[in-house]
Structure formats: C-alpha cells, structure tokens
Design an enzyme around this catalytic site. Structure first.
Site, mmCIF file in Angstrom:
data_model
loop_
_atom_site.group_PDB
_atom_site.id
_atom_site.type_symbol
_atom_site.label_atom_id
_atom_site.label_comp_id
_atom_site.label_asym_id
_atom_site.label_seq_id
_atom_site.Cartn_x
_atom_site.Cartn_y
_atom_site.Cartn_z
ATOM 1 N N SER A 139 0.798 -1.206 0.016
ATOM 2 C CA SER A 139 0.052 -0.102 -0.014
ATOM 3 C C SER A 139 0.847 1.223 -0.002
ATOM 4 C CB SER A 139 -0.995 -0.078 1.235
ATOM 5 O OG SER A 139 -1.564 -1.211 1.291
HETATM 6 N N1 SAH Z 1 -1.447 -3.756 3.238
HETATM 7 C C1 SAH Z 1 -0.772 -4.603 2.282
HETATM 8 C C2 SAH Z 1 -1.437 -4.556 1.009
HETATM 9 C C3 SAH Z 1 -1.639 -5.566 -0.011
HETATM 10 S S1 SAH Z 1 -2.465 -5.623 -1.396
HETATM 11 C C4 SAH Z 1 0.622 -4.194 2.247
HETATM 12 O O1 SAH Z 1 0.733 -2.986 2.528
HETATM 13 O O2 SAH Z 1 1.444 -4.866 1.530
HETATM 14 C C5 SAH Z 1 -3.819 -6.411 -0.872
HETATM 15 C C6 SAH Z 1 -3.884 -8.016 -0.385
HETATM 16 O O3 SAH Z 1 -4.972 -8.234 0.098
HETATM 17 C C7 SAH Z 1 -3.047 -9.034 -1.187
HETATM 18 O O4 SAH Z 1 -1.839 -9.509 -0.263
HETATM 19 C C8 SAH Z 1 -4.098 -9.949 -1.551
HETATM 20 O O5 SAH Z 1 -3.443 -11.339 -1.614
HETATM 21 C C9 SAH Z 1 -4.911 -10.026 -0.174
HETATM 22 N N2 SAH Z 1 -6.368 -10.468 -0.436
HETATM 23 C C10 SAH Z 1 -7.135 -10.258 -1.431
HETATM 24 N N3 SAH Z 1 -8.257 -10.752 -1.282
HETATM 25 C C11 SAH Z 1 -8.213 -11.389 -0.105
HETATM 26 C C12 SAH Z 1 -9.065 -12.223 0.818
HETATM 27 N N4 SAH Z 1 -10.336 -12.637 0.233
HETATM 28 N N5 SAH Z 1 -8.652 -12.560 1.893
HETATM 29 C C13 SAH Z 1 -7.557 -12.312 2.515
HETATM 30 N N6 SAH Z 1 -6.549 -11.787 1.989
HETATM 31 C C14 SAH Z 1 -6.940 -11.189 0.681
#
Ligand code: SAH
Length: 225
Positions: free
Chosen positions: A74
């Site tokens: 993010s």
């Molecule tokens: N806050 C994280 C953002 C990651 S992007 C950072 O700063 O690194 C969003 C994340 O949500 C991804 O890793 C993706 O795999 C996860 N995601 C998407 N759908 C999901 C679900 N149904 N359950 C759990 N995680 C999920």
C-alpha cells in the site's frame, strides 16, 4: 533491542537516507495527515524491507509498489490515512486486518494498537510477511491463512477492522465481528470506482461515512496455496 534488529535498522538507515524518510513524513503532513503518533511510526518503520531489493530505493516514495502475485504494498499515504481513521476515537485493543500482503500496514498497526490479527489468502506472501515482522521484533501480531470475506470469527469481536483490498460489497462477516463502537475502514466498489468507507457499530445499527475515491487491488475469494 536485539542485535539482529539493531543491524537491520542500521542497514535501513544506510540504504535509504534518513532525509528521504523525513521528506515522506513532511509530505504526508502537508497532505493533511497530522496524527503525530501515526507519522512517527511511519518514520521509524523500514518500508524498504517490505519490498524486493531491486525496488528498495523507491520505498520512501509515496506510491504503491509491486510485491509479486499481482499484489502491491500500500501507498504510505493510504496506510497513514487508514490508521488515522481507525484510531480517531481513541486507542484500540484488538484490530483485525484483511490483506496482510507484504506486512507493511501490519507492522505499522502493530506499533499503534495492542494486538493485530491479520488474514491473507496467498500463503507465500503471508510467510514472507511473518518473517519480516519477526525480524523487526514486532510480536503482537497473529496471522491466519484464509479468506478475508469470512473475517476471523473465532477471535471476534474486534475494536477495529481494516481491509486493504477493495470489496464489491461490505462483507457481512466483518460487520458481525465488530465490537460495539468498533470501526471498520474498508474500500468498497469495483474497477475504477472505489470509495473509502468508515463504518461504525453504533448502539443501534451502523453509521457509514464515504471518505473519497481510492485505488486498491480486489478482495478475492478463497485461500490460495
Ligand atoms: N496492506 C498490504 C496490501 C496488500 S495488497 C501491504 O501494504 O502490503 C492486498 C492484499 O489482500 C493482497 O496480499 C491480497 O492477496 C490480499 N487479499 C485479497 N483478497 C483477500 C481475501 N479474500 N482474504 C485475504 N486476503 C486477501
């Protein structure tokens, strides 16, 4: 502070100058993020350890960066904003995070609240995130490999819930798992049309605020090995 963590933090300062970090904090402040506790945590969290080495030199730009598997770490602005929104009514004890990803938002949260419960659907991302938090000696986090649409019912209720992927609708399970007065910060929408929302469990029902357009990767279905 352990020797290893000491080394890591030093390495952090070597790789990306303190000045670059200061500039990021200054910029976030100018964009209206004024919670000093949140800014201080962002200042001291080594974001470059949450991306590939090849991207480390860009880690203190205010931008999302790829972390593999079509996912992104993010943007610092969004991490700060969502953390501020969660904390706006006072300190939080139990926070549920959906979408661990790189673990960066998790690391920031873990320094702002008592305990973080973090759910991720992609096993390899979760494993890397876990390692990073241990390296940084951030121990008040528990991880679950699963589907964030279901939340983490066994440990509910939570005083705060943060979702770092965009949902087509607000998952009912997350509303159910909010404690009285609890706050849910979640991007809702599809494709280009996404809005950040703050939902609070009131004495009767829920209040909802729409906070503006955002851009997130989608909240998908089911865990992935
Ligand atoms: N806050 C994280 C953002 C990651 S992007 C950072 O700063 O690194 C969003 C994340 O949500 C991804 O890793 C993706 O795999 C996860 N995601 C998407 N759908 C999901 C679900 N149904 N359950 C759990 N995680 C999920």
């Amino acid at each position: 502070m352990g020797r290893e963590q000491d080394d890591l933090l030093r390495r952090g300062i070597g790789m990306t100058s303190q000045r670059t970090r200061e500039r990021l904090i200054q910029r976030l402040y100018e964009e209206g993020l004024t919670n000093t506790q949140v800014l201080e945590v962002i200042r001291r969290t080594p974001r470059h350890l949450f991306v590939d080495e090849a991207l480390a030199h860009r880690a203190y730009e205010d931008t999302a960066l790829p972390i593999g598997h079509n996912q992104t770490i993010s943007q610092p602005y969004m991490v700060a904003r969502m953390s501020e929104l969660l904390l706006a009514a006072g300190p939080l004890d139990k926070v549920l995070e959906i979408g661990t990803g790189s673990g960066y938002q998790t690391a920031v949260l873990s320094q702002l609240v008592e305990r973080v419960f973090s759910v991720e659907r992609i096993k390899v991302l979760q494993d890397r995130a876990k390692e990073r938090l241990v390296e940084l000696n951030l121990r008040n986090v528990v991880f679950r490999w699963g589907d964030g649409w279901e939340g983490w019912p066994a440990l509910a209720p939570y005083n705060g819930i943060i979702v770092t992927a965009v949902a087509t609708d607000v998952p009912q399970a997350l509303l159910d798992q909010l404690a009285p007065g609890g706050r849910l910060v979640i991007p809702v929408g599809a494709g280009e049309v996404q809005q950040l929302m703050l939902i609070i469990r009131e004495e009767q029902g829920f209040s909802r605020q729409v906070l503006g357009a955002v851009r997130f990767v989608p909240l998908l279905n089911g865990p992935l090995a």
